[in-house]
Enzyme design. Structure first.
Site, short mmCIF file in Angstrom:
data_model
loop_
_atom_site.label_atom_id
_atom_site.label_comp_id
_atom_site.label_asym_id
_atom_site.label_seq_id
_atom_site.Cartn_x
_atom_site.Cartn_y
_atom_site.Cartn_z
NE ARG A 46 -2.94 0.05 3.27
CZ ARG A 46 -2.65 0.67 4.41
NH1 ARG A 46 -2.58 1.98 4.46
NH2 ARG A 46 -2.41 -0.03 5.51
CE1 TYR A 97 -15.51 12.63 -15.93
CE2 TYR A 97 -14.46 12.88 -13.79
CZ TYR A 97 -15.11 12.09 -14.72
OH TYR A 97 -15.37 10.77 -14.44
CG ASP A 168 -8.47 17.06 -15.18
OD1 ASP A 168 -7.69 16.55 -16.01
OD2 ASP A 168 -9.51 16.48 -14.81
CE LYS A 193 -11.55 9.60 -19.42
NZ LYS A 193 -11.42 9.43 -17.97
#
Length: 357
Positions: A46, A97, A168, A193
């Site tokens: 982790r 978004y 972003d 993306k």
């Protein structure tokens, strides 16, 4: 040879590799292990993984900072918002978004944030909204209206008001713009993306600057990832790194296609409006007939895939307002086109046929 001396087109191929030695693999290792032998740099997965490190090295170099990979783009978004406390004032674009907007609407409803909704393409109005704020969010170009913000001016104003700035950069990618170099504090990506580019994984990332301020923000983001558990799988990360290798050639081809299609669409009798900022591979159009007209076009294509998401090698289109979470600032008749790498004349023939009905 210093990696900083290499062009981005070379760095996407060269970075995140194993050290060259006889018998070493050319590619980064794909390591499936949840735990590690004690007294090393990481003791539990982790907190780190060699596959993560390879991807983070490559993306960080492209953006000019230090990257952290997350389980999804929304996990990266949530990590960025964790940088401010309950009751914070957040300046955010009205059109962005839908997942980001929905997150902010929920936080606003629950009293976690006070959100000042602005048009970030309006530089003066956005700067006014920064007074007394804690964090400002940018998308440039925005999703799906493709509005462009003056990032250098807004980042400088945010820094002057001691406001954390987040951009972003999913649509532009670091091959087109590097927000950290323009003064932004944190970059967010949906790696799903363009960076990975093949519509086969879910992944996100943040990148922070290599400064004292950037290091402090990275530490807080890494702490959020560690305790929140939104960690990336090694397989997805390895695939994303493999996809990143071809980002330059994919984006170059897709952008050339998008420019040509935007030019042809600008004179098409069945298109009312074309939105294209002049770079990147996303084009948004508005067609006659409202929502029904746009849905008819999307359903009529055969080569273009009628589906959500973007940034893959295949061309996709979608009426964004079909989703309940999409901001109402997006017109009902708007179609977002994610232009792929197919032959542009084939793409045009299919789209033209659908538009003419």
């Amino acid at each position: 040879m210093s990696h900083e001396d290499l062009s981005p087109a070379t760095r996407v191929v060269a970075l995140g590799r194993q050290h060259r030695m006889p018998g070493a693999g050319v590619n980064a290792p794909l390591e499936f292990s949840s735990t590690y032998v004690a007294d090393g740099p990481v003791n539990y997965a982790r907190g780190g993984n060699p596959t993560w490190s390879a991807f983070e090295e490559a993306l960080g170099s492209l953006e000019g900072g230090d990257a952290l990979v997350f389980a999804s783009g929304m996990a990266a978004v949530a990590a960025a918002f964790s940088l401010v406390d309950h009751g914070a004032v957040v300046v955010a674009p009205r059109s962005a978004y839908s997942g980001t907007v929905a997150t902010l609407l929920n936080a606003e409803r629950d009293g976690r944030f006070e959100v000042r909704w602005v048009d970030t393409a309006d530089t003066a109005a956005t700067i006014v909204a920064l007074q007394g704020a804690d964090l400002v969010w940018f998308e440039s170009p925005s999703n799906p209206l493709l509005e462009v913000a003056d990032l250098p001016a807004l980042a400088a104003a945010a820094r002057a008001h001691d406001v954390i700035s987040v951009c972003d950069n999913t649509f532009a990618t670091p091959l087109v713009q590097q927000p950290l170099a323009l003064g932004v504090d944190v970059v967010v990506h949906s790696v799903t993306k363009y960076l990975s580019g093949h519509s086969d994984l879910i992944l996100g990332a943040t990148v922070t600057g290599q400064t004292e301020r950037g290091a402090a923000l990275r530490e807080r983001l890494a702490h959020h990832r560690l305790l929140g558990g939104a960690i990336a799988g090694p397989m997805e990360t390895w695939l994303a790194l493999r996809g990143l290798r071809t980002l330059h050639v994919r984006l170059e081809r897709a952008t050339a296609n998008a420019r040509e299609l935007a030019s042809r669409l600008s004179t098409h009798p069945a298109v009312d409006t074309v939105r294209y900022p002049g770079f990147g591979a996303i084009v948004s159009i508005e067609v006659p007939g409202g929502a029904d007209g746009a849905e008819r076009v999307a359903a009529a294509t055969e080569l273009w895939t009628h589906s959500t998401s973007l940034g893959g090698v295949e061309s996709q289109l979608e009426r964004r307002r079909r989703h309940a979470a999409e901001p109402t600032s997006v017109p009902d008749q708007l179609l977002r086109l994610s232009v792929g790498i197919e032959d542009v004349d084939d793409l045009w023939a299919d789209l033209d046929r659908a538009l003419r009905g």
